[in-house]
Design a protein around this motif. Structure first.
Motif, PDB file in Angstrom:
ATOM      1  N   ASP A 106       0.815  -1.215   0.000  1.00 15.42           N
ATOM      2  CA  ASP A 106       0.000   0.000   0.000  1.00 15.42           C
ATOM      3  C   ASP A 106       0.847   1.262   0.000  1.00 15.42           C
ATOM      4  OD1 ASP A 106      -2.230  -1.536   0.021  1.00 15.42           O
ATOM      5  OD2 ASP A 106      -2.729  -1.225   2.124  1.00 15.42           O
ATOM      6  N   GLY A 107       2.149   1.105  -0.183  1.00 12.53           N
ATOM      7  CA  GLY A 107       3.030   2.265  -0.165  1.00 12.53           C
ATOM      8  C   GLY A 107       3.225   2.834   1.218  1.00 12.53           C
ATOM      9  N   ALA A 108       3.140   1.953   2.248  1.00  8.94           N
ATOM     10  CA  ALA A 108       3.319   2.378   3.645  1.00  8.94           C
ATOM     11  C   ALA A 108       2.281   3.406   4.075  1.00  8.94           C
ATOM     12  CB  ALA A 108       4.735   2.913   3.884  1.00  8.94           C
ATOM     13  N   SER A 109       1.123   3.393   3.404  1.00  9.03           N
ATOM     14  CA  SER A 109       0.068   4.338   3.771  1.00  9.03           C
ATOM     15  C   SER A 109      -0.688   3.892   5.016  1.00  9.03           C
ATOM     16  CB  SER A 109      -0.924   4.501   2.612  1.00  9.03           C
ATOM     17  OG  SER A 109      -1.528   3.255   2.293  1.00  9.03           O
ATOM     18  N   ARG A 110      -0.459   2.674   5.422  1.00  6.83           N
ATOM     19  CA  ARG A 110      -1.051   2.206   6.677  1.00  6.83           C
ATOM     20  C   ARG A 110       0.015   1.454   7.454  1.00  6.83           C
ATOM     21  NH1 ARG A 110      -4.615  -3.193   5.472  1.00  6.83           N
ATOM     22  NH2 ARG A 110      -3.359  -4.067   3.818  1.00  6.83           N
ATOM     23  N   GLY A 111      -0.176   1.353   8.758  1.00 14.65           N
ATOM     24  CA  GLY A 111       0.833   0.735   9.593  1.00 14.65           C
ATOM     25  C   GLY A 111       0.746  -0.771   9.591  1.00 14.65           C
ATOM     26  N   GLY A 112       1.872  -1.414   9.891  1.00  9.43           N
ATOM     27  CA  GLY A 112       1.893  -2.859  10.011  1.00  9.43           C
ATOM     28  C   GLY A 112       2.408  -3.287  11.362  1.00  9.43           C
ATOM     29  N   SER A 113       2.381  -2.367  12.343  1.00 15.71           N
ATOM     30  CA  SER A 113       2.940  -2.640  13.664  1.00 15.71           C
ATOM     31  C   SER A 113       2.026  -3.547  14.476  1.00 15.71           C
ATOM     32  CB  SER A 113       3.170  -1.333  14.427  1.00 15.71           C
ATOM     33  OG  SER A 113       4.169  -0.562  13.822  1.00 15.71           O
ATOM     34  N   THR A 114       2.631  -4.507  15.145  1.00 15.50           N
ATOM     35  CA  THR A 114       1.898  -5.381  16.052  1.00 15.50           C
ATOM     36  C   THR A 114       1.754  -4.690  17.407  1.00 15.50           C
ATOM     37  OG1 THR A 114       3.925  -6.416  16.856  1.00 15.50           O
ATOM     38  CG2 THR A 114       2.869  -7.412  14.919  1.00 15.50           C
ATOM     39  N   ILE A 115       0.961  -5.288  18.278  1.00 13.41           N
ATOM     40  CA  ILE A 115       0.840  -4.780  19.643  1.00 13.41           C
ATOM     41  C   ILE A 115       2.195  -4.827  20.335  1.00 13.41           C
ATOM     42  CG2 ILE A 115      -0.076  -5.384  21.923  1.00 13.41           C
ATOM     43  CD1 ILE A 115      -2.754  -5.946  20.573  1.00 13.41           C
ATOM     44  N   SER A 116       2.970  -5.869  20.092  1.00 13.15           N
ATOM     45  CA  SER A 116       4.292  -5.988  20.705  1.00 13.15           C
ATOM     46  C   SER A 116       5.202  -4.846  20.273  1.00 13.15           C
ATOM     47  CB  SER A 116       4.923  -7.334  20.333  1.00 13.15           C
ATOM     48  OG  SER A 116       4.086  -8.404  20.702  1.00 13.15           O
ATOM     49  N   GLN A 117       5.195  -4.515  18.992  1.00 13.82           N
ATOM     50  CA  GLN A 117       5.996  -3.395  18.501  1.00 13.82           C
ATOM     51  C   GLN A 117       5.539  -2.078  19.120  1.00 13.82           C
ATOM     52  OE1 GLN A 117       5.447  -4.884  14.212  1.00 13.82           O
ATOM     53  NE2 GLN A 117       7.254  -3.588  14.041  1.00 13.82           N
ATOM     54  N   GLN A 118       4.231  -1.905  19.258  1.00 16.14           N
ATOM     55  CA  GLN A 118       3.720  -0.671  19.850  1.00 16.14           C
ATOM     56  C   GLN A 118       4.116  -0.552  21.315  1.00 16.14           C
ATOM     57  OE1 GLN A 118      -0.404   0.441  18.710  1.00 16.14           O
ATOM     58  NE2 GLN A 118      -0.327  -1.323  17.343  1.00 16.14           N
ATOM     59  N   VAL A 119       4.151  -1.684  22.022  1.00 16.07           N
ATOM     60  CA  VAL A 119       4.595  -1.665  23.420  1.00 16.07           C
ATOM     61  C   VAL A 119       6.050  -1.235  23.504  1.00 16.07           C
ATOM     62  CG1 VAL A 119       5.175  -3.144  25.390  1.00 16.07           C
ATOM     63  CG2 VAL A 119       2.916  -3.299  24.339  1.00 16.07           C
ATOM     64  N   VAL A 120       6.886  -1.793  22.651  1.00 12.53           N
ATOM     65  CA  VAL A 120       8.303  -1.417  22.641  1.00 12.53           C
ATOM     66  C   VAL A 120       8.455   0.068  22.365  1.00 12.53           C
ATOM     67  CG1 VAL A 120      10.479  -1.669  21.363  1.00 12.53           C
ATOM     68  CG2 VAL A 120       9.193  -3.700  22.057  1.00 12.53           C
ATOM     69  N   LYS A 121       7.747   0.565  21.363  1.00 10.83           N
ATOM     70  CA  LYS A 121       7.831   1.986  21.015  1.00 10.83           C
ATOM     71  C   LYS A 121       7.342   2.857  22.168  1.00 10.83           C
ATOM     72  CE  LYS A 121       4.633   3.848  18.551  1.00 10.83           C
ATOM     73  NZ  LYS A 121       3.703   4.191  17.447  1.00 10.83           N
ATOM     74  N   ASN A 122       6.194   2.514  22.742  1.00 13.79           N
ATOM     75  CA  ASN A 122       5.591   3.359  23.772  1.00 13.79           C
ATOM     76  C   ASN A 122       6.338   3.333  25.090  1.00 13.79           C
ATOM     77  OD1 ASN A 122       3.532   4.142  22.037  1.00 13.79           O
ATOM     78  ND2 ASN A 122       2.131   2.540  22.710  1.00 13.79           N
ATOM     79  N   VAL A 123       6.878   2.174  25.466  1.00 11.39           N
ATOM     80  CA  VAL A 123       7.499   2.026  26.778  1.00 11.39           C
ATOM     81  C   VAL A 123       8.987   2.380  26.766  1.00 11.39           C
ATOM     82  CG1 VAL A 123       8.071   0.394  28.635  1.00 11.39           C
ATOM     83  CG2 VAL A 123       5.828   0.300  27.519  1.00 11.39           C
ATOM     84  N   PHE A 124       9.697   1.959  25.727  1.00  9.95           N
ATOM     85  CA  PHE A 124      11.153   2.089  25.736  1.00  9.95           C
ATOM     86  C   PHE A 124      11.704   3.158  24.796  1.00  9.95           C
ATOM     87  CE2 PHE A 124      10.111  -2.358  26.745  1.00  9.95           C
ATOM     88  CZ  PHE A 124      10.676  -2.444  28.008  1.00  9.95           C
TER      89      PHE A 124
END
Length: 238
Positions: A106-124
């Protein structure tokens, strides 16, 4: 003499760059080591805050937040979050390759992040789309998956997620929008909260638009499906 001065200057410049590169590598390794220690600690200790919470607290003069154990979150909220953000949560090791391929297509027009990736981003880590942050996220996500149970990943996710401006965590969100605790959320309320997760500052669970209502209905159906087909087994209480 002029040539010697140029060579000497070039050598100094090269030495400075080499010194800088060496210290940048050391700094990166040091940060990784610190994060690995925090990952182990946060398996049993609740993260006290996040960069986003600190930033919003400074901007707004305070935030709403109250940590709630996963046993005091309505099971339908857990299923709704997974149905909304990461339907393959129980089957992947941190990365959903199908979602990543779809995002690339989709040309990176939408995200493909999992919940695990979002936890890493948000917490660390920090918000943003830099390659440096993405590299740290890619390195840390499998570690979190290896060290934390899936139920713990989901618990942390729901306790650090932003649900409205200055409202963080599912307990604060449930009280803010519906006047109930996270344990007492109904299926419809849980679906609405999950529906606003991608854009909490522009969507409302209490006064949803037609699009948010439609998305919430899809999430409610999805929560029923993943419970029925076993895709909630990894985070359901035994």
């Amino acid at each position: 003499m002029a040539k010697q001065r140029k060579k000497s200057k070039a050598k100094r410049r090269f030495a400075s760059l080499r010194w800088l590169r060496r210290w940048l590598v050391r700094l990166g390794l040091g940060l990784m080591a610190l994060m690995l220690v925090l990952i182990v600690l946060f398996r049993v200790i609740n993260p006290p805050t996040t960069f986003t919470m600190l930033s919003e607290s400074r901007r707004l003069g305070g935030i709403e937040r109250e940590w709630v154990p996963v046993d005091r979150i309505a099971p339908v909220m857990l299923r709704s979050a997974v149905a909304a953000e990461d339907a393959g949560f129980c089957t992947h090791w941190g990365f959903d390759m199908n979602a990543i391929r779809d995002a690339i297509a989709d040309g990176a027009s939408r995200g493909g992040s999992t919940i695990s990736q979002q936890v890493v981003k948000n917490v660390f880590l920090w918000q943003g789309r830099s390659w440096v942050r993405k590299a740290f996220e890619a390195a840390l996500t499998p570690v979190v998956e290896a060290v934390w149970p899936k139920r713990r990943i989901l618990e942390v996710y729901l306790n650090v997620a932003e649900f409205d401006e200055g409202v963080f965590g599912i307990e604060a969100a449930a009280l803010h929008y519906f006047g109930v605790t996270a344990a007492d959320l109904s299926p419809a309320e849980a679906a609405r909260l999950a529906a606003i997760l991608p854009s909490p500052k522009t969507r409302s669970a209490a006064d949803p638009t037609a699009a948010t209502r439609s998305r919430a209905a899809q999430i409610a159906d999805g929560a029923v499906v993943i419970a029925r087909d076993g895709r909630a087994a990894c985070f359901e209480a035994e």
